[in-house]
Design a protein around this motif. Structure first.
Motif, mmCIF file in Angstrom:
data_model
loop_
_atom_site.group_PDB
_atom_site.id
_atom_site.type_symbol
_atom_site.label_atom_id
_atom_site.label_comp_id
_atom_site.label_asym_id
_atom_site.label_seq_id
_atom_site.Cartn_x
_atom_site.Cartn_y
_atom_site.Cartn_z
ATOM 1 N N HIS A 91 -84.711 75.014 96.134
ATOM 2 C CA HIS A 91 -83.532 74.291 95.647
ATOM 3 C C HIS A 91 -82.681 73.806 96.821
ATOM 4 O O HIS A 91 -82.231 72.653 96.838
ATOM 5 N N LEU A 92 -82.479 74.690 97.778
ATOM 6 C CA LEU A 92 -81.662 74.332 98.930
ATOM 7 C C LEU A 92 -82.293 73.187 99.711
ATOM 8 O O LEU A 92 -81.602 72.237 100.105
ATOM 9 N N SER A 93 -83.593 73.249 99.929
ATOM 10 C CA SER A 93 -84.283 72.195 100.670
ATOM 11 C C SER A 93 -84.153 70.850 99.963
ATOM 12 O O SER A 93 -83.921 69.813 100.599
ATOM 13 N N THR A 94 -84.296 70.860 98.652
ATOM 14 C CA THR A 94 -84.171 69.623 97.876
ATOM 15 C C THR A 94 -82.789 69.009 98.045
ATOM 16 O O THR A 94 -82.654 67.800 98.302
ATOM 17 N N LEU A 95 -81.764 69.826 97.912
ATOM 18 C CA LEU A 95 -80.402 69.302 98.006
ATOM 19 C C LEU A 95 -80.088 68.813 99.419
ATOM 20 O O LEU A 95 -79.406 67.795 99.599
ATOM 21 N N LYS A 96 -80.601 69.496 100.425
ATOM 22 C CA LYS A 96 -80.411 69.032 101.798
ATOM 23 C C LYS A 96 -81.077 67.672 102.008
ATOM 24 O O LYS A 96 -80.499 66.768 102.624
ATOM 25 N N VAL A 97 -82.281 67.511 101.476
ATOM 26 C CA VAL A 97 -83.018 66.262 101.631
ATOM 27 C C VAL A 97 -82.307 65.117 100.910
ATOM 28 O O VAL A 97 -82.158 64.018 101.458
ATOM 29 N N VAL A 98 -81.854 65.363 99.683
ATOM 30 C CA VAL A 98 -81.181 64.313 98.912
ATOM 31 C C VAL A 98 -79.905 63.861 99.612
ATOM 32 O O VAL A 98 -79.674 62.655 99.807
ATOM 33 N N PHE A 99 -79.077 64.809 100.023
ATOM 34 C CA PHE A 99 -77.808 64.454 100.652
ATOM 35 C C PHE A 99 -78.023 63.783 102.005
ATOM 36 O O PHE A 99 -77.307 62.850 102.366
ATOM 37 N N GLU A 100 -79.021 64.254 102.767
ATOM 38 C CA GLU A 100 -79.288 63.656 104.083
ATOM 39 C C GLU A 100 -79.782 62.218 103.919
ATOM 40 O O GLU A 100 -79.370 61.320 104.664
ATOM 41 N N THR A 101 -80.661 62.016 102.955
ATOM 42 C CA THR A 101 -81.199 60.673 102.704
ATOM 43 C C THR A 101 -80.105 59.714 102.234
ATOM 44 O O THR A 101 -80.116 58.522 102.577
ATOM 45 N N MET A 102 -79.149 60.239 101.472
ATOM 46 C CA MET A 102 -78.116 59.386 100.877
ATOM 47 C C MET A 102 -76.830 59.320 101.700
ATOM 48 O O MET A 102 -75.831 58.763 101.244
ATOM 49 N N LYS A 103 -76.875 59.858 102.900
ATOM 50 C CA LYS A 103 -75.673 59.905 103.739
ATOM 51 C C LYS A 103 -75.003 58.541 103.870
ATOM 52 O O LYS A 103 -73.840 58.360 103.523
ATOM 53 N N LYS A 104 -75.738 57.574 104.383
ATOM 54 C CA LYS A 104 -75.152 56.250 104.581
ATOM 55 C C LYS A 104 -74.985 55.480 103.274
ATOM 56 O O LYS A 104 -73.891 54.951 103.002
ATOM 57 N N PRO A 105 -76.017 55.428 102.402
ATOM 58 C CA PRO A 105 -75.849 54.685 101.153
ATOM 59 C C PRO A 105 -74.705 55.183 100.280
ATOM 60 O O PRO A 105 -74.063 54.394 99.588
ATOM 61 N N ALA A 106 -74.439 56.498 100.311
ATOM 62 C CA ALA A 106 -73.391 57.061 99.456
ATOM 63 C C ALA A 106 -72.062 57.235 100.183
ATOM 64 O O ALA A 106 -71.102 57.753 99.620
ATOM 65 N N GLY A 107 -72.001 56.845 101.448
ATOM 66 C CA GLY A 107 -70.751 56.941 102.186
ATOM 67 C C GLY A 107 -70.354 58.354 102.557
ATOM 68 O O GLY A 107 -69.175 58.723 102.497
ATOM 69 N N LEU A 108 -71.345 59.178 102.938
ATOM 70 C CA LEU A 108 -71.058 60.568 103.309
ATOM 71 C C LEU A 108 -70.826 60.683 104.809
ATOM 72 O O LEU A 108 -71.567 60.106 105.603
#
Length: 321
Positions: A91-108
Protein backbone atom coordinates in the motif's frame (compact mmCIF):
# COMPACT_ATOMS: atom_id res chain seq x y z
CA UNK A 1 3.11 32.48 -1.94
CA UNK A 2 5.46 29.54 -2.43
CA UNK A 3 2.88 27.76 -4.60
CA UNK A 4 2.40 30.89 -6.71
CA UNK A 5 6.17 31.16 -7.25
CA UNK A 6 6.48 27.46 -8.12
CA UNK A 7 3.61 27.70 -10.60
CA UNK A 8 5.10 30.83 -12.15
CA UNK A 9 8.50 29.17 -12.66
CA UNK A 10 6.94 26.01 -14.09
CA UNK A 11 8.19 23.81 -11.26
CA UNK A 12 4.62 22.61 -10.80
CA UNK A 13 1.52 23.04 -12.88
CA UNK A 14 -1.24 25.38 -11.75
CA UNK A 15 -4.39 24.02 -10.17
CA UNK A 16 -5.28 21.62 -7.40
CA UNK A 17 -6.20 18.37 -9.15
CA UNK A 18 -9.44 16.88 -7.83
CA UNK A 19 -9.12 13.49 -6.20
CA UNK A 20 -11.47 11.87 -8.71
CA UNK A 21 -9.17 12.97 -11.52
CA UNK A 22 -5.95 11.68 -10.00
CA UNK A 23 -5.97 7.97 -10.78
CA UNK A 24 -7.21 8.23 -14.38
CA UNK A 25 -4.45 10.75 -15.11
CA UNK A 26 -1.88 8.66 -13.22
CA UNK A 27 -2.91 5.63 -15.30
CA UNK A 28 -2.44 7.52 -18.53
CA UNK A 29 1.01 8.85 -17.59
CA UNK A 30 2.40 5.82 -15.79
CA UNK A 31 1.34 3.15 -18.27
CA UNK A 32 2.60 5.20 -21.20
CA UNK A 33 6.10 5.43 -19.69
CA UNK A 34 6.48 1.93 -18.19
CA UNK A 35 5.73 -1.70 -18.89
CA UNK A 36 3.44 -2.68 -16.03
CA UNK A 37 1.61 -6.00 -15.78
CA UNK A 38 -2.18 -5.97 -15.58
CA UNK A 39 -2.01 -7.66 -12.20
CA UNK A 40 0.31 -5.00 -10.76
CA UNK A 41 -1.91 -2.24 -12.08
CA UNK A 42 -4.99 -3.91 -10.65
CA UNK A 43 -3.28 -3.78 -7.24
CA UNK A 44 -2.55 -0.08 -7.78
CA UNK A 45 -6.22 0.49 -8.61
CA UNK A 46 -7.48 -1.32 -5.51
CA UNK A 47 -5.01 0.30 -3.15
CA UNK A 48 -5.64 3.80 -4.46
CA UNK A 49 -9.41 3.17 -4.28
CA UNK A 50 -9.12 2.20 -0.63
CA UNK A 51 -7.16 5.36 0.17
CA UNK A 52 -9.56 7.60 -1.76
CA UNK A 53 -12.56 6.10 0.07
CA UNK A 54 -10.83 6.54 3.43
CA UNK A 55 -10.15 10.18 2.59
CA UNK A 56 -13.80 10.76 1.72
CA UNK A 57 -14.97 9.13 4.96
CA UNK A 58 -12.42 10.74 7.30
CA UNK A 59 -11.35 13.97 5.59
CA UNK A 60 -14.25 15.19 3.43
CA UNK A 61 -12.67 18.65 3.45
CA UNK A 62 -9.87 17.39 1.20
CA UNK A 63 -10.95 18.21 -2.34
CA UNK A 64 -7.64 17.97 -4.20
CA UNK A 65 -4.40 16.04 -4.10
CA UNK A 66 -2.43 19.10 -3.01
CA UNK A 67 -4.39 19.11 0.28
CA UNK A 68 -3.14 15.66 1.36
CA UNK A 69 -0.64 16.51 4.09
CA UNK A 70 2.06 14.46 5.76
CA UNK A 71 -0.13 14.33 8.87
CA UNK A 72 -2.99 12.79 6.87
CA UNK A 73 -0.57 10.30 5.30
CA UNK A 74 0.70 9.24 8.73
CA UNK A 75 -2.86 8.91 10.04
CA UNK A 76 -3.71 6.53 7.17
CA UNK A 77 -0.44 4.60 7.63
CA UNK A 78 -1.38 3.88 11.26
CA UNK A 79 -4.19 1.64 9.93
CA UNK A 80 -1.56 -0.78 8.60
CA UNK A 81 0.45 -1.39 11.75
CA UNK A 82 -1.29 -4.59 12.87
CA UNK A 83 -1.67 -6.60 9.66
CA UNK A 84 0.91 -8.29 7.47
CA UNK A 85 3.97 -6.13 6.84
CA UNK A 86 4.11 -7.13 3.17
CA UNK A 87 0.51 -5.96 2.60
CA UNK A 88 1.19 -2.68 4.38
CA UNK A 89 4.35 -2.05 2.38
CA UNK A 90 2.52 -2.71 -0.90
CA UNK A 91 0.00 0.00 0.00
CA UNK A 92 2.77 2.40 0.93
CA UNK A 93 4.68 1.74 -2.29
CA UNK A 94 1.57 2.37 -4.37
CA UNK A 95 0.83 5.68 -2.70
CA UNK A 96 4.44 6.81 -3.02
CA UNK A 97 4.42 5.98 -6.73
CA UNK A 98 1.10 7.74 -7.39
CA UNK A 99 2.07 10.92 -5.57
CA UNK A 100 5.57 11.00 -7.08
CA UNK A 101 4.20 10.53 -10.60
CA UNK A 102 1.57 13.23 -10.07
CA UNK A 103 3.88 15.76 -8.42
CA UNK A 104 4.01 18.21 -11.30
CA UNK A 105 0.62 17.50 -12.93
CA UNK A 106 -1.18 17.91 -9.59
CA UNK A 107 0.86 20.88 -8.38
CA UNK A 108 2.57 19.14 -5.46
CA UNK A 109 5.58 20.68 -3.78
CA UNK A 110 6.41 17.45 -1.94
CA UNK A 111 5.38 13.81 -1.63
CA UNK A 112 3.66 13.38 1.78
CA UNK A 113 4.56 9.66 1.82
CA UNK A 114 8.28 10.12 1.25
CA UNK A 115 9.25 10.33 4.91
CA UNK A 116 7.20 7.27 5.94
CA UNK A 117 9.38 4.21 6.48
CA UNK A 118 8.38 0.74 5.35
CA UNK A 119 7.47 -1.76 8.04
CA UNK A 120 9.98 -4.46 8.91
CA UNK A 121 8.68 -7.78 7.63
CA UNK A 122 7.59 -10.47 10.07
CA UNK A 123 10.22 -13.02 11.00
CA UNK A 124 8.19 -15.89 9.56
CA UNK A 125 9.47 -17.62 6.45
CA UNK A 126 7.94 -20.37 4.37
CA UNK A 127 9.05 -23.85 5.31
CA UNK A 128 11.67 -25.91 3.52
CA UNK A 129 10.17 -29.13 2.18
CA UNK A 130 12.35 -32.16 2.89
CA UNK A 131 12.50 -35.26 0.68
CA UNK A 132 10.17 -36.92 3.18
CA UNK A 133 7.74 -33.99 2.84
CA UNK A 134 7.81 -34.29 -0.96
CA UNK A 135 7.19 -38.03 -0.79
CA UNK A 136 4.31 -37.51 1.64
CA UNK A 137 2.75 -34.86 -0.60
CA UNK A 138 2.97 -36.70 -3.92
CA UNK A 139 2.03 -40.10 -2.47
CA UNK A 140 -1.23 -38.52 -1.31
CA UNK A 141 -2.32 -38.50 -4.97
CA UNK A 142 -1.93 -42.29 -5.19
CA UNK A 143 -4.49 -45.02 -4.74
CA UNK A 144 -6.17 -44.66 -1.36
CA UNK A 145 -4.41 -41.34 -0.72
CA UNK A 146 -6.10 -38.24 0.62
CA UNK A 147 -5.79 -36.52 -2.78
CA UNK A 148 -6.61 -39.57 -4.89
CA UNK A 149 -9.65 -37.91 -6.47
CA UNK A 150 -7.96 -34.55 -7.05
CA UNK A 151 -7.80 -33.62 -10.79
CA UNK A 152 -4.62 -34.89 -12.45
CA UNK A 153 -3.69 -31.37 -13.56
CA UNK A 154 -3.12 -30.38 -9.93
CA UNK A 155 -0.58 -33.14 -9.42
CA UNK A 156 1.24 -31.99 -12.55
CA UNK A 157 1.00 -28.37 -11.37
CA UNK A 158 2.77 -29.31 -8.14
CA UNK A 159 5.38 -31.28 -10.07
CA UNK A 160 6.06 -28.27 -12.29
CA UNK A 161 6.52 -26.09 -9.21
CA UNK A 162 8.77 -28.65 -7.51
CA UNK A 163 10.96 -29.16 -10.59
CA UNK A 164 11.26 -25.58 -11.86
CA UNK A 165 10.95 -23.23 -8.87
CA UNK A 166 8.64 -21.05 -10.97
CA UNK A 167 6.00 -18.97 -9.21
CA UNK A 168 2.41 -20.18 -9.25
CA UNK A 169 1.25 -17.94 -12.12
CA UNK A 170 4.06 -19.09 -14.42
CA UNK A 171 3.38 -22.75 -13.61
CA UNK A 172 -0.36 -22.41 -14.24
CA UNK A 173 0.20 -20.62 -17.55
CA UNK A 174 3.20 -22.63 -18.79
CA UNK A 175 3.11 -23.26 -22.57
CA UNK A 176 4.60 -26.13 -24.52
CA UNK A 177 6.41 -23.61 -26.71
CA UNK A 178 8.61 -22.67 -23.73
CA UNK A 179 9.79 -26.26 -23.27
CA UNK A 180 12.73 -27.31 -25.46
CA UNK A 181 13.18 -31.07 -25.22
CA UNK A 182 16.08 -30.90 -27.68
CA UNK A 183 18.11 -28.64 -25.41
CA UNK A 184 16.56 -30.20 -22.29
CA UNK A 185 15.42 -26.88 -20.81
CA UNK A 186 12.60 -24.43 -20.21
CA UNK A 187 13.26 -20.84 -21.26
CA UNK A 188 10.81 -18.03 -20.48
CA UNK A 189 10.40 -14.60 -18.95
CA UNK A 190 8.38 -14.89 -15.70
CA UNK A 191 5.40 -12.58 -15.29
CA UNK A 192 6.98 -10.83 -12.30
CA UNK A 193 10.09 -9.85 -14.29
CA UNK A 194 8.47 -8.99 -17.62
CA UNK A 195 9.08 -5.29 -17.11
CA UNK A 196 12.84 -5.80 -16.85
CA UNK A 197 12.77 -8.75 -19.29
CA UNK A 198 14.71 -11.04 -16.95
CA UNK A 199 14.73 -14.53 -18.47
CA UNK A 200 15.10 -17.87 -16.71
CA UNK A 201 16.69 -21.00 -18.15
CA UNK A 202 15.63 -24.11 -16.25
CA UNK A 203 17.11 -27.57 -16.88
CA UNK A 204 14.70 -30.49 -17.21
CA UNK A 205 15.41 -33.01 -14.47
CA UNK A 206 15.03 -36.56 -15.75
CA UNK A 207 11.86 -37.51 -13.83
CA UNK A 208 10.22 -34.21 -14.76
CA UNK A 209 11.20 -34.54 -18.42
CA UNK A 210 9.69 -38.02 -18.52
CA UNK A 211 6.47 -36.80 -16.88
CA UNK A 212 6.14 -33.99 -19.43
CA UNK A 213 6.74 -36.30 -22.38
CA UNK A 214 4.01 -38.64 -21.13
CA UNK A 215 1.58 -35.77 -20.49
CA UNK A 216 -1.13 -35.19 -23.17
CA UNK A 217 -0.79 -32.12 -25.41
CA UNK A 218 -4.33 -30.81 -25.80
CA UNK A 219 -3.73 -27.07 -26.25
CA UNK A 220 -0.89 -24.53 -26.20
CA UNK A 221 -0.91 -24.70 -22.38
CA UNK A 222 0.53 -27.65 -20.50
CA UNK A 223 -2.39 -27.36 -18.04
CA UNK A 224 -5.31 -26.10 -20.15
CA UNK A 225 -8.04 -26.33 -17.49
CA UNK A 226 -5.93 -24.70 -14.79
CA UNK A 227 -4.70 -22.02 -17.22
CA UNK A 228 -8.30 -21.07 -18.03
CA UNK A 229 -9.34 -21.14 -14.36
CA UNK A 230 -6.32 -19.12 -13.25
CA UNK A 231 -7.22 -16.20 -15.51
CA UNK A 232 -10.73 -16.00 -14.03
CA UNK A 233 -10.43 -17.48 -10.53
CA UNK A 234 -6.85 -17.28 -9.27
CA UNK A 235 -8.02 -17.33 -5.65
CA UNK A 236 -9.90 -20.61 -6.25
CA UNK A 237 -6.72 -22.32 -7.45
CA UNK A 238 -4.80 -21.05 -4.42
CA UNK A 239 -7.51 -22.41 -2.10
CA UNK A 240 -7.40 -25.81 -3.79
CA UNK A 241 -3.60 -25.97 -3.46
CA UNK A 242 -3.87 -25.13 0.24
CA UNK A 243 -6.50 -27.87 0.61
CA UNK A 244 -4.20 -30.38 -1.14
CA UNK A 245 -1.40 -29.68 1.37
CA UNK A 246 -3.84 -29.87 4.28
CA UNK A 247 -5.40 -33.14 3.11
CA UNK A 248 -1.88 -34.55 2.79
CA UNK A 249 -1.35 -33.83 6.50
CA UNK A 250 0.54 -30.52 6.49
CA UNK A 251 -0.10 -27.71 8.96
CA UNK A 252 -0.06 -24.88 6.43
CA UNK A 253 -0.57 -21.84 8.68
CA UNK A 254 0.46 -20.33 12.02
CA UNK A 255 -1.33 -17.66 14.00
CA UNK A 256 1.07 -14.89 14.96
CA UNK A 257 0.58 -12.84 18.15
CA UNK A 258 -1.70 -9.88 17.55
CA UNK A 259 -3.03 -11.29 14.28
CA UNK A 260 -6.58 -12.33 13.47
CA UNK A 261 -5.72 -14.07 10.20
CA UNK A 262 -3.27 -17.02 10.15
CA UNK A 263 -0.03 -16.67 8.17
CA UNK A 264 0.76 -19.24 5.49
CA UNK A 265 4.05 -21.09 6.09
CA UNK A 266 3.58 -24.12 3.83
CA UNK A 267 2.26 -23.77 0.30
CA UNK A 268 3.13 -23.65 -3.36
CA UNK A 269 5.87 -21.03 -2.94
CA UNK A 270 7.79 -23.49 -0.75
CA UNK A 271 8.80 -25.32 -3.94
CA UNK A 272 10.76 -22.26 -5.04
CA UNK A 273 12.67 -21.93 -1.80
CA UNK A 274 13.25 -25.66 -1.53
CA UNK A 275 14.70 -25.98 -5.04
CA UNK A 276 16.93 -22.94 -4.49
CA UNK A 277 18.22 -24.35 -1.21
CA UNK A 278 18.82 -27.81 -2.67
CA UNK A 279 20.79 -26.34 -5.58
CA UNK A 280 22.81 -24.18 -3.19
CA UNK A 281 23.58 -27.09 -0.87
CA UNK A 282 24.56 -29.23 -3.87
CA UNK A 283 27.31 -26.73 -4.65
CA UNK A 284 25.73 -25.15 -7.71
CA UNK A 285 27.25 -21.64 -8.18
CA UNK A 286 25.01 -18.74 -7.15
CA UNK A 287 25.24 -17.26 -10.65
CA UNK A 288 23.80 -20.46 -12.14
CA UNK A 289 21.04 -20.63 -9.52
CA UNK A 290 20.18 -17.03 -10.34
CA UNK A 291 19.74 -17.98 -14.01
CA UNK A 292 17.45 -20.87 -13.06
CA UNK A 293 15.36 -19.12 -10.40
CA UNK A 294 15.34 -15.62 -11.88
CA UNK A 295 16.24 -13.60 -8.78
CA UNK A 296 19.48 -11.74 -8.21
CA UNK A 297 22.07 -13.42 -6.01
CA UNK A 298 21.49 -11.17 -2.99
CA UNK A 299 17.75 -11.94 -3.01
CA UNK A 300 18.38 -15.66 -3.31
CA UNK A 301 20.75 -15.75 -0.37
CA UNK A 302 18.56 -13.52 1.80
CA UNK A 303 15.15 -15.06 1.26
CA UNK A 304 15.46 -18.59 -0.11
CA UNK A 305 18.59 -20.46 0.89
CA UNK A 306 18.59 -22.46 4.13
CA UNK A 307 22.12 -23.78 4.35
CA UNK A 308 22.48 -27.36 5.50
CA UNK A 309 24.43 -27.58 8.77
CA UNK A 310 26.69 -30.25 7.26
CA UNK A 311 27.79 -27.82 4.57
CA UNK A 312 28.59 -25.18 7.21
CA UNK A 313 30.79 -27.60 9.16
CA UNK A 314 32.49 -28.78 5.97
CA UNK A 315 33.30 -25.19 5.02
CA UNK A 316 34.71 -24.42 8.48
CA UNK A 317 36.82 -27.58 8.38
CA UNK A 318 38.59 -26.27 5.29
CA UNK A 319 39.82 -23.17 7.13
CA UNK A 320 43.33 -23.21 8.55
CA UNK A 321 43.89 -21.38 11.85
Amino acid sequence: MILDFAEHRGIIEAGNMKLAEVFPEFSRIYRADRRVSDRTFLNYTRQWGRFEKWLGDNHPEVAGLREVTEEIAKEYWRLFQDGAASTANQHLSTLKVVFETMKKPAGLLFNPWESIARRVKDGISREYLTKQDMTKLFQSFGRGGANEHCPAEYRMLLQIGKSTGLRLADCCLLKWSKIDFGKNQIVLIPRKTQRITRQVTIPLFEDFRRALQEWPRETDHVLPKIAADFTLHESGIKKEIAAIFQRAGFETTVLLPGRKIPTCVIGFHCFRGTLTTDLFNAGVPSSVISTIIGDDIATLEKHYTKVNAAHIHAAIAKLQF
